[in-house]
Design an enzyme around this catalytic site. Sequence first.
Site, short mmCIF file in Angstrom:
data_model
loop_
_atom_site.label_atom_id
_atom_site.label_comp_id
_atom_site.label_asym_id
_atom_site.label_seq_id
_atom_site.Cartn_x
_atom_site.Cartn_y
_atom_site.Cartn_z
N ARG A 150 -5.91 -3.67 -1.44
CA ARG A 150 -5.12 -3.09 -2.52
C ARG A 150 -3.82 -3.87 -2.76
O ARG A 150 -3.49 -4.22 -3.90
CB ARG A 150 -4.78 -1.63 -2.20
N ILE A 151 -3.08 -4.13 -1.66
CA ILE A 151 -1.76 -4.77 -1.82
C ILE A 151 -1.92 -6.26 -2.13
O ILE A 151 -1.27 -6.79 -3.04
CB ILE A 151 -0.90 -4.54 -0.55
N THR A 228 4.62 -8.99 4.65
CA THR A 228 4.99 -7.59 4.44
C THR A 228 3.92 -6.68 5.04
O THR A 228 3.86 -5.50 4.71
CB THR A 228 5.10 -7.27 2.93
N SER A 229 3.07 -7.25 5.93
CA SER A 229 1.93 -6.46 6.40
C SER A 229 2.21 -5.81 7.75
O SER A 229 2.57 -4.63 7.81
CB SER A 229 0.68 -7.33 6.43
N ARG A 230 2.05 -6.55 8.82
CA ARG A 230 2.38 -6.05 10.15
C ARG A 230 2.98 -7.21 10.96
O ARG A 230 2.52 -8.34 10.87
CB ARG A 230 1.15 -5.50 10.88
N ASP A 254 9.20 -8.44 6.18
CA ASP A 254 9.56 -7.02 6.08
C ASP A 254 9.11 -6.28 7.33
O ASP A 254 9.37 -5.09 7.48
CB ASP A 254 8.89 -6.42 4.83
N GLU A 259 9.57 -4.54 16.04
CA GLU A 259 10.45 -3.76 15.16
C GLU A 259 10.67 -2.33 15.64
O GLU A 259 11.67 -1.70 15.30
CB GLU A 259 9.91 -3.74 13.73
N HIS A 291 11.26 -3.08 7.05
CA HIS A 291 10.04 -2.33 6.72
C HIS A 291 10.29 -1.37 5.54
O HIS A 291 10.04 -0.17 5.63
CB HIS A 291 9.54 -1.56 7.95
N GLN A 292 10.79 -1.94 4.46
CA GLN A 292 11.11 -1.11 3.29
C GLN A 292 10.15 -1.37 2.14
O GLN A 292 10.35 -0.86 1.03
CB GLN A 292 12.56 -1.38 2.83
N PHE A 294 7.28 -0.26 1.42
CA PHE A 294 6.67 0.96 0.85
C PHE A 294 7.67 1.80 0.06
O PHE A 294 7.26 2.73 -0.63
CB PHE A 294 6.11 1.84 2.00
P1 NAD Z 1 -6.50 -2.69 2.46
O1 NAD Z 1 -7.31 -2.07 3.54
O2 NAD Z 1 -6.70 -2.24 1.04
O3 NAD Z 1 -6.76 -4.28 2.45
C1 NAD Z 1 -6.80 -5.07 3.61
C2 NAD Z 1 -7.65 -6.30 3.28
O4 NAD Z 1 -7.58 -7.19 4.38
C3 NAD Z 1 -9.14 -5.96 3.04
O5 NAD Z 1 -9.60 -6.53 1.83
C4 NAD Z 1 -9.83 -6.59 4.24
O6 NAD Z 1 -11.14 -7.08 3.94
C5 NAD Z 1 -8.88 -7.75 4.55
N1 NAD Z 1 -9.05 -8.30 5.88
C6 NAD Z 1 -9.57 -7.71 6.99
N2 NAD Z 1 -9.62 -8.61 7.98
C7 NAD Z 1 -9.13 -9.77 7.51
C8 NAD Z 1 -8.93 -11.06 8.06
N3 NAD Z 1 -9.28 -11.34 9.33
N4 NAD Z 1 -8.39 -12.02 7.27
C9 NAD Z 1 -8.06 -11.76 5.99
N5 NAD Z 1 -8.23 -10.56 5.41
C10 NAD Z 1 -8.75 -9.59 6.16
O7 NAD Z 1 -5.00 -2.55 2.91
P2 NAD Z 1 -3.70 -2.57 1.98
O8 NAD Z 1 -3.41 -1.21 1.49
O9 NAD Z 1 -3.79 -3.70 1.02
O10 NAD Z 1 -2.58 -2.90 3.07
C11 NAD Z 1 -2.53 -4.16 3.71
C12 NAD Z 1 -1.58 -4.08 4.88
O11 NAD Z 1 -0.25 -3.88 4.40
C13 NAD Z 1 -1.82 -2.84 5.79
O12 NAD Z 1 -2.74 -3.14 6.78
C14 NAD Z 1 -0.47 -2.56 6.35
O13 NAD Z 1 -0.40 -3.19 7.61
C15 NAD Z 1 0.50 -3.24 5.41
N6 NAD Z 1 1.45 -2.31 4.76
C16 NAD Z 1 2.78 -2.58 4.82
C17 NAD Z 1 3.69 -1.73 4.22
C18 NAD Z 1 5.18 -2.01 4.22
O14 NAD Z 1 5.97 -1.09 3.94
N7 NAD Z 1 5.63 -3.22 4.48
C19 NAD Z 1 3.24 -0.59 3.56
C20 NAD Z 1 1.86 -0.36 3.50
C21 NAD Z 1 0.97 -1.22 4.10
#
Ligand code: NAD
Length: 324
Positions: A150-151, A228-230, A254, A259, A291-292, A294
């Site tokens: 999604r992101i 911005t993921s983990r 982020d 953290e 971590h802002q 979201f």
């Molecule tokens: P999502 O589940 O919609 O998408 C994750 C994508 O990563 C999927 O398409 C999946 O196939 C892919 N993936 C899985 N393994 C992989 C790999 N080895 N290499 C590459 N891609 C791979 O998740 P999302 O809603 O898009 O969120 C993504 C990440 O963003 C979350 O996992 C979360 O850690 C992080 N996040 C951060 C914040 C923030 O405030 N900074 C907020 C929400 C989510």
Amino acid sequence: MRIAVFSTKPHDREFLDCGEHEFVYFEARLDPITAELANGFDGVCLFVNDMADESAIDALADGGCRLIALRCAGFNNVNIAAAARRGIVVCRVPEYSPYAVAEHAVGLLLALNRKIHRAHSRIREGDFSIHGLMGFDLHGKTVGVIGTGRIGAAFARIMLGFGCRVLAFDPSPDAVLAASGVEYKPLPELLGAADVISLHCPLLPQTEHLVRAETIAQMKPSVFLVNTSRGKLINTRDAVRALKDGRIAALGIDVYEEESGVFFENLSDTIIDDDVLMRLTTFPNVIVTSHQGFFTREAVVNIAATTLANIDEFAATGTCSNRV
Ligand code: NAD
């Protein structure tokens, strides 16, 4: 239901307190010791840095907890197997606003490229010079997106709108995104070709330290890296070394490996013990946010609504469609 809310911030009270359930708010993060605060509650509501490991889950289950309602998408901080063993249902908010995080990633990239953080500091000191603030046109550059869920998909679309060439790596490619111009490539090819790399995959055993010395060596030294993921997607010590050696041109994060206990807190009166984090904050070409990603009004409203709906559904049926 009576729900103990951990890691509470003022906005949590504002947005959660509108359902029929009783919420009791604790500022403490969940860990095996603070888990006792939830004794006698039907469930707990957790955020990204609450640590629901096996012993915390045992303590929760012993206290009568039957539900862990995560008010976030990621669930890497919960031992799902331990929860299942103790009969605790874990649910999450799978989607709330992909735009919130994607736009924050773009914000980090733009700020780093055009050195807006440095310009802001200068002007506050009465320094209106632009020496050292030169950036580059994003238009025409190659952007690599790792993870196009999604992101990542929202981020990729914004970059297409900027006139970038967008490469992507994801084990489950998105056909609609590919049709709109995103080119799926093997990871090494993406790493070698991208001027900008943005991480949007979840933290899994296979993605932990996806960015480390070995993969940084495959990138252009001019690369701008955004996470911005983990936090644990990047080996931070390797990133610091690469920044010092000029093998990463800029880093925007982020999220950070360590953290927990730091991000979301005001530690301005304390001596911060984390030398890696403090080193990161000294680079002119690094921006750290706490971590802002979201944190937009739309996302917070959606998080609260889905969390309340998850609790309602569990109260009515004993399970939840957003079960992890
Ligand atoms: P999502 O589940 O919609 O998408 C994750 C994508 O990563 C999927 O398409 C999946 O196939 C892919 N993936 C899985 N393994 C992989 C790999 N080895 N290499 C590459 N891609 C791979 O998740 P999302 O809603 O898009 O969120 C993504 C990440 O963003 C979350 O996992 C979360 O850690 C992080 N996040 C951060 C914040 C923030 O405030 N900074 C907020 C929400 C989510």
